[in-house]
Design a protein around this motif. Structure first.
Motif, PDB file in Angstrom:
ATOM      1  N   THR A  25       5.948   4.332  -5.390  1.00 30.99           N
ATOM      2  CA  THR A  25       4.995   3.521  -4.633  1.00 30.99           C
ATOM      3  C   THR A  25       5.637   2.193  -4.255  1.00 30.99           C
ATOM      4  O   THR A  25       5.946   1.373  -5.130  1.00 30.99           O
ATOM      5  CB  THR A  25       3.729   3.237  -5.460  1.00 30.99           C
ATOM      6  OG1 THR A  25       3.132   4.459  -5.841  1.00 30.99           O
ATOM      7  CG2 THR A  25       2.728   2.400  -4.674  1.00 30.99           C
ATOM      8  N   THR A  26       5.862   2.033  -2.977  1.00 30.57           N
ATOM      9  CA  THR A  26       6.274   0.746  -2.406  1.00 30.57           C
ATOM     10  C   THR A  26       5.562   0.613  -1.074  1.00 30.57           C
ATOM     11  O   THR A  26       5.109   1.618  -0.497  1.00 30.57           O
ATOM     12  CB  THR A  26       7.804   0.670  -2.152  1.00 30.57           C
ATOM     13  OG1 THR A  26       8.154   1.632  -1.153  1.00 30.57           O
ATOM     14  CG2 THR A  26       8.603   0.904  -3.425  1.00 30.57           C
ATOM     15  N   GLY A  57       4.235   4.490  -9.716  1.00 34.06           N
ATOM     16  CA  GLY A  57       4.589   3.079  -9.803  1.00 34.06           C
ATOM     17  C   GLY A  57       3.355   2.220  -9.602  1.00 34.06           C
ATOM     18  O   GLY A  57       2.259   2.730  -9.390  1.00 34.06           O
ATOM     19  N   PRO A  58       3.541   0.914  -9.659  1.00 30.00           N
ATOM     20  CA  PRO A  58       2.403   0.003  -9.488  1.00 30.00           C
ATOM     21  C   PRO A  58       1.751   0.187  -8.123  1.00 30.00           C
ATOM     22  O   PRO A  58       2.449   0.394  -7.129  1.00 30.00           O
ATOM     23  CB  PRO A  58       3.034  -1.386  -9.603  1.00 30.00           C
ATOM     24  CG  PRO A  58       4.352  -1.168 -10.274  1.00 30.00           C
ATOM     25  CD  PRO A  58       4.795   0.214  -9.922  1.00 30.00           C
ATOM     26  N   PRO A  59       0.412   0.136  -8.074  1.00 30.16           N
ATOM     27  CA  PRO A  59      -0.290   0.333  -6.803  1.00 30.16           C
ATOM     28  C   PRO A  59      -0.064  -0.835  -5.852  1.00 30.16           C
ATOM     29  O   PRO A  59       0.296  -1.939  -6.255  1.00 30.16           O
ATOM     30  CB  PRO A  59      -1.758   0.418  -7.223  1.00 30.16           C
ATOM     31  CG  PRO A  59      -1.826  -0.315  -8.521  1.00 30.16           C
ATOM     32  CD  PRO A  59      -0.496  -0.114  -9.190  1.00 30.16           C
ATOM     33  N   GLU A  64      -1.594  -5.701   0.899  1.00 27.54           N
ATOM     34  CA  GLU A  64      -0.678  -4.677   1.423  1.00 27.54           C
ATOM     35  C   GLU A  64      -1.450  -3.546   2.100  1.00 27.54           C
ATOM     36  O   GLU A  64      -1.049  -3.059   3.162  1.00 27.54           O
ATOM     37  CB  GLU A  64       0.219  -4.140   0.303  1.00 27.54           C
ATOM     38  CG  GLU A  64       1.258  -5.138  -0.150  1.00 27.54           C
ATOM     39  CD  GLU A  64       2.015  -4.699  -1.387  1.00 27.54           C
ATOM     40  OE1 GLU A  64       3.240  -4.932  -1.426  1.00 27.54           O
ATOM     41  OE2 GLU A  64       1.389  -4.142  -2.319  1.00 27.54           O
ATOM     42  N   TRP A  65      -2.581  -3.134   1.510  1.00 27.63           N
ATOM     43  CA  TRP A  65      -3.399  -2.099   2.147  1.00 27.63           C
ATOM     44  C   TRP A  65      -3.961  -2.586   3.480  1.00 27.63           C
ATOM     45  O   TRP A  65      -3.992  -1.844   4.452  1.00 27.63           O
ATOM     46  CB  TRP A  65      -4.533  -1.638   1.230  1.00 27.63           C
ATOM     47  CG  TRP A  65      -4.104  -0.598   0.251  1.00 27.63           C
ATOM     48  CD1 TRP A  65      -4.031  -0.725  -1.108  1.00 27.63           C
ATOM     49  CD2 TRP A  65      -3.659   0.721   0.540  1.00 27.63           C
ATOM     50  NE1 TRP A  65      -3.568   0.442  -1.665  1.00 27.63           N
ATOM     51  CE2 TRP A  65      -3.329   1.356  -0.686  1.00 27.63           C
ATOM     52  CE3 TRP A  65      -3.492   1.449   1.719  1.00 27.63           C
ATOM     53  CZ2 TRP A  65      -2.865   2.654  -0.762  1.00 27.63           C
ATOM     54  CZ3 TRP A  65      -3.025   2.756   1.636  1.00 27.63           C
ATOM     55  CH2 TRP A  65      -2.722   3.337   0.420  1.00 27.63           C
ATOM     56  N   ARG A  66      -4.398  -3.839   3.536  1.00 24.37           N
ATOM     57  CA  ARG A  66      -4.914  -4.378   4.799  1.00 24.37           C
ATOM     58  C   ARG A  66      -3.818  -4.368   5.867  1.00 24.37           C
ATOM     59  O   ARG A  66      -4.059  -4.003   7.013  1.00 24.37           O
ATOM     60  CB  ARG A  66      -5.477  -5.784   4.602  1.00 24.37           C
ATOM     61  CG  ARG A  66      -6.897  -5.801   4.047  1.00 24.37           C
ATOM     62  CD  ARG A  66      -7.533  -7.175   4.122  1.00 24.37           C
ATOM     63  NE  ARG A  66      -6.907  -8.121   3.209  1.00 24.37           N
ATOM     64  CZ  ARG A  66      -7.229  -8.258   1.918  1.00 24.37           C
ATOM     65  NH1 ARG A  66      -8.168  -7.515   1.401  1.00 24.37           N
ATOM     66  NH2 ARG A  66      -6.614  -9.138   1.170  1.00 24.37           N
ATOM     67  N   THR A  67      -2.614  -4.763   5.483  1.00 26.71           N
ATOM     68  CA  THR A  67      -1.479  -4.750   6.414  1.00 26.71           C
ATOM     69  C   THR A  67      -1.234  -3.337   6.938  1.00 26.71           C
ATOM     70  O   THR A  67      -1.080  -3.120   8.142  1.00 26.71           O
ATOM     71  CB  THR A  67      -0.208  -5.283   5.713  1.00 26.71           C
ATOM     72  OG1 THR A  67      -0.441  -6.633   5.326  1.00 26.71           O
ATOM     73  CG2 THR A  67       1.011  -5.192   6.606  1.00 26.71           C
ATOM     74  N   LEU A  68      -1.222  -2.392   6.033  1.00 26.70           N
ATOM     75  CA  LEU A  68      -0.977  -1.000   6.397  1.00 26.70           C
ATOM     76  C   LEU A  68      -2.054  -0.470   7.344  1.00 26.70           C
ATOM     77  O   LEU A  68      -1.750   0.126   8.381  1.00 26.70           O
ATOM     78  CB  LEU A  68      -0.922  -0.163   5.120  1.00 26.70           C
ATOM     79  CG  LEU A  68      -0.553   1.294   5.274  1.00 26.70           C
ATOM     80  CD1 LEU A  68       0.295   1.734   4.089  1.00 26.70           C
ATOM     81  CD2 LEU A  68      -1.782   2.147   5.365  1.00 26.70           C
ATOM     82  N   VAL A  69      -3.320  -0.669   7.006  1.00 27.83           N
ATOM     83  CA  VAL A  69      -4.418  -0.157   7.817  1.00 27.83           C
ATOM     84  C   VAL A  69      -4.450  -0.849   9.178  1.00 27.83           C
ATOM     85  O   VAL A  69      -4.719  -0.205  10.198  1.00 27.83           O
ATOM     86  CB  VAL A  69      -5.764  -0.285   7.071  1.00 27.83           C
ATOM     87  CG1 VAL A  69      -6.933   0.010   7.992  1.00 27.83           C
ATOM     88  CG2 VAL A  69      -5.788   0.639   5.870  1.00 27.83           C
ATOM     89  N   THR A  70      -4.132  -2.134   9.216  1.00 24.19           N
ATOM     90  CA  THR A  70      -4.089  -2.843  10.492  1.00 24.19           C
ATOM     91  C   THR A  70      -3.039  -2.242  11.416  1.00 24.19           C
ATOM     92  O   THR A  70      -3.268  -2.075  12.613  1.00 24.19           O
ATOM     93  CB  THR A  70      -3.799  -4.345  10.259  1.00 24.19           C
ATOM     94  OG1 THR A  70      -4.869  -4.888   9.479  1.00 24.19           O
ATOM     95  CG2 THR A  70      -3.685  -5.093  11.567  1.00 24.19           C
ATOM     96  N   THR A  91      -5.967   1.248  -8.269  1.00 24.43           N
ATOM     97  CA  THR A  91      -6.878   0.326  -7.584  1.00 24.43           C
ATOM     98  C   THR A  91      -6.994   0.740  -6.126  1.00 24.43           C
ATOM     99  O   THR A  91      -7.039  -0.085  -5.227  1.00 24.43           O
ATOM    100  CB  THR A  91      -6.376  -1.129  -7.688  1.00 24.43           C
ATOM    101  OG1 THR A  91      -5.037  -1.171  -7.169  1.00 24.43           O
ATOM    102  CG2 THR A  91      -6.411  -1.631  -9.109  1.00 24.43           C
ATOM    103  N   VAL A  92      -7.050   2.048  -5.888  1.00 24.78           N
ATOM    104  CA  VAL A  92      -7.026   2.583  -4.536  1.00 24.78           C
ATOM    105  C   VAL A  92      -8.294   2.256  -3.746  1.00 24.78           C
ATOM    106  O   VAL A  92      -8.355   2.497  -2.561  1.00 24.78           O
ATOM    107  CB  VAL A  92      -6.722   4.098  -4.567  1.00 24.78           C
ATOM    108  CG1 VAL A  92      -7.961   4.892  -4.918  1.00 24.78           C
ATOM    109  CG2 VAL A  92      -6.088   4.559  -3.283  1.00 24.78           C
ATOM    110  N   GLU A  93      -9.289   1.664  -4.397  1.00 23.97           N
ATOM    111  CA  GLU A  93     -10.476   1.269  -3.636  1.00 23.97           C
ATOM    112  C   GLU A  93     -10.111   0.307  -2.510  1.00 23.97           C
ATOM    113  O   GLU A  93     -10.775   0.250  -1.501  1.00 23.97           O
ATOM    114  CB  GLU A  93     -11.556   0.668  -4.544  1.00 23.97           C
ATOM    115  CG  GLU A  93     -11.224  -0.665  -5.157  1.00 23.97           C
ATOM    116  CD  GLU A  93     -10.545  -0.561  -6.521  1.00 23.97           C
ATOM    117  OE1 GLU A  93     -10.431  -1.600  -7.188  1.00 23.97           O
ATOM    118  OE2 GLU A  93     -10.128   0.525  -6.921  1.00 23.97           O
TER     119      GLU A  93
END
Length: 135
Positions: A25-26, A57-59, A64-70, A91-93
């Motif tokens: 996970t990166t 690995g660490p979530p 980072e999720w906001r960056t990815l979804v954007t 913490t996939v929420e």
């Protein structure tokens, strides 16, 4: 992208795209597999995505999720996403909340069977359960 990430994509009946990812996970690896999914959807549209995510690995953080979804979200169209995390939900929420905020239909599951059922029979956005249980 790290050398240890592996992405498998295949088409299934009924307009479903199946993705299986493994490795570490990166942010780079996660962006790589979401870009590959978006490329596949743009090349041949799909209605549903069953994603089995076995990265370790660490979530990723909420930012980072906001960056990815954007970045990737607009490329996914009307795709209904079932994100399976068989190693645990971490913490996939953040992923789901970011996806929903971007207008995507997404849910997270711990097993592929529940995810597949949700994709096939789950409630569509805006649908409400009937008080009589659907009888």
């Amino acid at each position: 992208m790290d050398d240890d990430v592996h992405i498998e994509l295949r088409r299934e009946a009924g307009g479903r795209l199946h993705a299986h990812v493994s490795g570490t996970t990166t942010l780079a690896n996660t962006l790589a597999y979401w870009r590959a999914i978006a490329d596949a959807v743009e090349a041949q549209p799909a209605r549903q995505l069953l994603l089995v995510d076995e990265l370790t690995g660490p979530p990723l953080s909420a930012e980072e999720w906001r960056t990815l979804v954007t970045e990737v979200g607009p490329r996914l169209g009307e795709l209904r996403i079932a994100h399976v995390k068989p190693r645990g939900l971490d913490t996939v929420e953040y992923c789901v909340l970011s996806a929903i905020d971007a207008g995507l239909q997404a849910q997270v599951f711990v097993d592929p069977q529940s995810a597949s059922l949700w994709l096939s029979y789950g409630q569509e956005e805006g649908a409400r359960p009937r008080p009589d249980g659907g009888r």
